[in-house]
Design an enzyme around this catalytic site. Structure first.
Site, PDB file in Angstrom:
ATOM      1  N   GLY A  39      74.006 -25.817   8.778  1.00 35.77           N
ATOM      2  CA  GLY A  39      74.409 -26.579   7.616  1.00 35.77           C
ATOM      3  C   GLY A  39      75.400 -27.698   7.867  1.00 35.77           C
ATOM      4  O   GLY A  39      75.577 -28.566   7.002  1.00 35.77           O
ATOM      5  N   ASP A  40      76.054 -27.709   9.027  1.00 38.68           N
ATOM      6  CA  ASP A  40      77.024 -28.764   9.343  1.00 38.68           C
ATOM      7  C   ASP A  40      77.056 -28.957  10.854  1.00 38.68           C
ATOM      8  O   ASP A  40      78.103 -28.922  11.500  1.00 38.68           O
ATOM      9  CB  ASP A  40      78.411 -28.370   8.816  1.00 38.68           C
ATOM     10  N   LEU A  41      75.872 -29.184  11.411  1.00 38.61           N
ATOM     11  CA  LEU A  41      75.699 -29.102  12.866  1.00 38.61           C
ATOM     12  C   LEU A  41      75.883 -30.462  13.523  1.00 38.61           C
ATOM     13  O   LEU A  41      74.945 -31.222  13.706  1.00 38.61           O
ATOM     14  CB  LEU A  41      74.323 -28.523  13.195  1.00 38.61           C
TER      15      LEU A  41
END
Length: 301
Positions: free
Chosen positions: A207-209
């Site tokens: 999700g926040d890679l």
């Protein structure tokens, strides 16, 4: 999704006693750099062990229970490394209350020769790990950076991305937009099915890679940290890796070999990253307005 969360304490001292025994005490506290949301510390205990602690205001305890849930979800796939969670909690403190997350301290090692290829294969394995059903979302809302992230379950990926990702961010950023901007934003939301596709299978996504949320573990393999997890389309993680400079080509080659992409990914990538840029607009201000406007125009003119 069933997640067994780590224990939650009302006292740091009690957490340490339960984890390490009654004679334990903090011998040394070292501030660790990195991150702009939480304070981070390396705690050295009087038994020689080191642990990692994140801290924030007491009212922000949900940051850490959500992070623990995301790390647990990733670990449960068995596909890729994450730091071992010890506990979460709050403490009234001597002067001011705070919330905390305790993790096993990770001594970063030297990257293996196949570090990026292994990360590509492991991320593909995580994305291919079975989910409990075909629902998109998560069992609770969480955070992307310091902002809340809505995870209301939905049977359609496109509807989920519209209602839980783009719409809340557009609404939060409304003061930045002109009337013509708002018309274009609405047009994009109304025609999202013209640009996105449903995945072949739902995937757990980080999700926040981006690069800052990948670290090298002591075995030389990549580990994922600071997740904003949910069940979604695997493409959102791949798109995010390309937003701020990208990963080396070996990562993408290994990922695509293990997890072939649906046709047209390159045409969807910027739309997925619109969510992240909107979040940055809402977090950091108007320097991100131009990129947001450009991506909306790319799809609706």
């Amino acid at each position: 999704m069933n997640i067994s969360l780590p224990p939650n304490y009302n006292s740091l001292a009690q957490a340490l006693v339960d984890l390490f025994g009654t004679s334990v005490a903090i011998a040394q506290t070292d501030r660790v750099s990195g991150g702009d949301i939480n304070k981070a510390y390396a705690l050295t205990l009087n038994n020689g062990k080191r642990i990692f602690m994140k801290a924030n205001a007491k009212q922000n305890a949900a940051f850490f229970t959500a992070e623990a849930a995301g790390l647990t979800a990733i670990a449960n796939t068995g596909a890729i490394g994450t730091p071992e969670i010890l506990c979460t909690g709050t403490d009234d403190g001597e002067d001011v209350g705070y919330s905390f997350l305790l993790l096993k301290y990770i001594e970063s090692g030297k990257k293996r020769a196949d570090y990026w290829e292994e990360l590509g294969r492991n991320l593909a394995d995580m994305h291919d790990a079975p989910t409990q059903d075909k629902t998109f979302g998560f069992f609770e809302d969480n955070f992307v950076g310091a902002r809340p992230q809505k995870n209301t379950p939905c049977q359609s990926w496109i509807s989920f991305f519209r209602d839980n990702r783009l719409s809340p961010q557009f609404k939060a950023a409304d003061s930045y937009f002109t009337t013509s901007d708002r018309e274009a934003n609405t047009k994009l939301l109304d025609h999202l099915e013209d640009f996105l596709v449903e995945p072949e299978n739902p995937s757990l996504v980080h999700g926040d890679l981006w690069n800052g949320n990948v670290m090298c573990g002591p075995d030389g393999k990549a580990m994922l940290i600071d997740p904003a997890c949910y069940i979604g389309h695997a493409e959102v993680d791949l798109a995010m890796t390309e937003l701020f400079g990208g990963f080396p080509p070996a990562f993408y080659e290994a990922y695509r070999e293990a997890h072939p992409l649906q046709p047209g990914y390159e045409n969807r990538r910027d739309l997925y990253n619109l969510y992240q840029l909107l979040n940055h607009l809402n977090l950091f201000g108007p320097s991100y307005l131009g990129p947001v406007q450009s991506i909306v125009a790319e799809y609706v003119g």
